[in-house]
Design an enzyme around this catalytic site. Sequence first.
Site, PDB file in Angstrom:
ATOM      1  N   SER A  10      68.334  85.390  18.830  1.00  0.00           N
ATOM      2  CA  SER A  10      69.524  84.629  19.225  1.00  0.00           C
ATOM      3  C   SER A  10      70.201  84.068  17.962  1.00  0.00           C
ATOM      4  CB  SER A  10      69.105  83.538  20.209  1.00  0.00           C
ATOM      5  OG  SER A  10      70.219  82.993  20.858  1.00  0.00           O
TER       6      SER A  10
ATOM      7  N   ASP B 268      70.162  90.803  28.927  1.00  0.00           N
ATOM      8  CA  ASP B 268      70.511  89.616  28.139  1.00  0.00           C
ATOM      9  C   ASP B 268      72.019  89.478  27.993  1.00  0.00           C
ATOM     10  OD1 ASP B 268      70.596  87.489  26.413  1.00  0.00           O
ATOM     11  OD2 ASP B 268      70.090  88.680  24.630  1.00  0.00           O
TER      12      ASP B 268
ATOM     13  N   HIS C  55      66.498  88.056  26.888  1.00  0.00           N
ATOM     14  CA  HIS C  55      66.830  87.518  25.560  1.00  0.00           C
ATOM     15  C   HIS C  55      65.657  87.690  24.583  1.00  0.00           C
ATOM     16  CE1 HIS C  55      69.699  85.463  23.139  1.00  0.00           C
ATOM     17  NE2 HIS C  55      69.135  84.278  23.121  1.00  0.00           N
TER      18      HIS C  55
END
Lengths: 490, 490
Positions: free
Chosen positions: A164, A432, A457
Amino acid sequence: MDPRPNTGNCSLNWFDQRVDHFTTLNTTYKQVRGEWHGLNTVSRVCRQRFYVYDKFWKRRADGSKEDGPIFFYCGNEGDVTLYVNSTGLMWENAQAFGALIVFAEHRYFGTQAALRKSFPFGDQHKDHLQYLTHDQALADYAVLLRSLQQQNNVDVPVIAFGGSYGGMLAAWFRIKYPTTIRGAIAASAPIFANSIGYADNFQGTDYWKVVTHDASPAAGSAANCIPNVARKTVDAPLLEGFHLGLAHLSSLFKTCTPLKSRSDVEALALTLMMAWDTMAMGNFPFPSNYLTEGKADMPAFPVRVACDHMAPTFDLTNDNGTAALLVAMKAATDIFTNATRDVACIAVQEDYDGNWDYMWCSQLLAQESYFNTNGVTDMFWARNITLDKIARDCQTKWGVTPNPDWIRTVYGSADALLKSTSNIVFSNGGFDPWSSGGVLANSNPQITLVDIPEGAHHLDLMFSDPRDPASVVQARQTEIQHIRAWLRDA
Amino acid sequence: MDPRPNTGNCSLNWFDQRVDHFTTLNTTYKQVRGEWHGLNTVSRVCRQRFYVYDKFWKRRADGSKEDGPIFFYCGNEGDVTLYVNSTGLMWENAQAFGALIVFAEHRYFGTQAALRKSFPFGDQHKDHLQYLTHDQALADYAVLLRSLQQQNNVDVPVIAFGGSYGGMLAAWFRIKYPTTIRGAIAASAPIFANSIGYADNFQGTDYWKVVTHDASPAAGSAANCIPNVARKTVDAPLLEGFHLGLAHLSSLFKTCTPLKSRSDVEALALTLMMAWDTMAMGNFPFPSNYLTEGKADMPAFPVRVACDHMAPTFDLTNDNGTAALLVAMKAATDIFTNATRDVACIAVQEDYDGNWDYMWCSQLLAQESYFNTNGVTDMFWARNITLDKIARDCQTKWGVTPNPDWIRTVYGSADALLKSTSNIVFSNGGFDPWSSGGVLANSNPQITLVDIPEGAHHLDLMFSDPRDPASVVQARQTEIQHIRAWLRDA
């Protein structure tokens, strides 16, 4: 060692960082009050928290040909312990590489008990947010790594890992400090999720399209889920005019304070929408507490579980059917909102993500709450969020106006960025929503894209699990192969 | 157009720059006095001066296949007009490339009439030197170029040019902003002249060895020059005890104030030594005012001319012979010190280079006055300057202590730096003392080294001249060929 290594295995360390790496002096509140001390001020330093595990590290003294590399986690917008405890990819492979494991906390994101973590100004940090930039965070990492190399009298290759925002940092770290970082695993890194600088490559509505995909039969969710969500329950204008009334709505959703206005209802709707978002990000094939900041597990495939509540056919021609659908929505979103099973009421969310929102508001880092929906490619209602509105909100909340062009200026256009760098694996998961801002096309053979269709994710960073889909097993193998190749090619 | 294009051909422009690119807000003297205004402060901007020549620029509208590139000069530690008026390499080749020519001034170095140039705080700039870093200067250039591309609605390749510190900036610009800069001509760029971060690659005594080489017969200077310089005249300890006495010395050297102590004599000796340094840097094959900041010409090969004064045999067994040698030394160094022919007396120099010295003192950028001599490999006396002494001097002068590791942290070791980048030509001149800190060895095929044995300080950037040695003609051809190749390989 525990079956799943964690902070308990690591040593906790602190490192003195300059608050500002790019000016030669730092001025601070106390130092400038009254009179300007100019050249007589001293550098202001702050403590950065980092965790180290060194028992896998192969050193020359051990008879190895050379010192093992450093596996370095680029800490995100959260307490670093979350990443220490979740990043199985590093833990499961460090021994084979003889690697030193280091997890570094991102400035201003130690959360809670601020003075004990990476908060340069403790409880006063909100008065000094100007030093909270990704440029400074990368410099923190470079200085920390340089110091670790010097302390250990080595100059070993470093592999950066991150997921991320941490993945964005890992990629940017390789780009800006190629002599510090040999290669980077940038998992679910939405480096193009900047609706101004990368307009051609990113549309915020794509984000919510992926959230909606998670609720589809193609992703294993009940067939009625999308229609039921789309029909009524999170459509703010409908809710407002709903004939059940605000009191009834408040009661059905167990809001902590009664809903009193259209904007209250919209805030509730946004809270529910964000719950679907979080469940999509955390749509892992096993129970996980990653998206609840370690507080409680969401079940395996939480969107499927939520959608099971939305599976029935609701008869909306009568109040009972309507209420039943709303109760179902409450139950569905409670998979996240009440993951701890002890939340007595829903606190309608007004502000999102604190200091992270500041980073959005100043440098336009990714922030899903500002992305548009259209009610067509997604199961939500149409929200049109303009840069004007963002600028107004950011001025109100933080006293800053986003600089829409800084990231583009520093890293270049999407194409140019990919052409100019090397030794990065960008991975993206089909479940995601952040894949919408990720690197999805590339022609540079020194950059590798890994697609994980059944992945949420940065699933690839997590500990291996028997329930893993084949695509993530393959993704991890690809990543490790590339690390091996980068380390071979000195 | 004039035979030698200059500022008179250009448009003068100003650009608003953030004083600090790496924090999201800027605090200033006025804004923080009394109370801390924190988030309510606004970004402080300053004006950057730049010159543009656009009559060579080929645009699509002109029928060309695509827009021409930008030739961008990375302004040094001086008034940018000096570089506009001297950088023949850009002027002579821009038309063939259809290039836009841009010369940008470096923050804090507009010199004189400060408010009209690139001084963010005008006459108060010395109170705000913390923003004077090369990191900020590179960001200035990146933001300016991004704005020029946007204003002209193009995204054309940029070639960075620079000599000396400007050459360091050009190379670093390519390294840190590879999507902004397609390639760089880094002429006489002593990027390794940092005696701490790059200890293995740089010895300060090498600098003075090259100065001495310029005074040798191999470099065309009189045979007696080195022995005569070495015997007496700039040897501070000898001068002090010299039986002619301080008054006589003051008179012979026409010092503006009488020499009164050993340290005065040492300062005089250092002033003379710095004159030899400057003449070596400016040891061009034609008269040039480049090293006198445009004020007056030094003759062609000034070291040879200076050495002609040192060519006789002086009989140092009597006062007349000794005085004659000192007079000769005065005449030799006056080639630089009194280049304007109107300097009535020698102002013994105590401080060197103002704001540049601050950059040395904070980030350890190259500064020859801190490099050691040994009296063996050079014609001067042994000076041993330790980091402790530097730190003390810097504290006294600027209130800062050098950060010996910042440049190494940002750019990596010499080997790693060269391996990690591409599209840079590093040129070095055999007469140029700064070649001692330049890139002299390399195994990366994407980096090119050009040797100019008969060249002084970045001769290759100057206007072509019939007196140019073949090696600089070849060097310029090599540079232009590489620019062409970089532009071809999109």
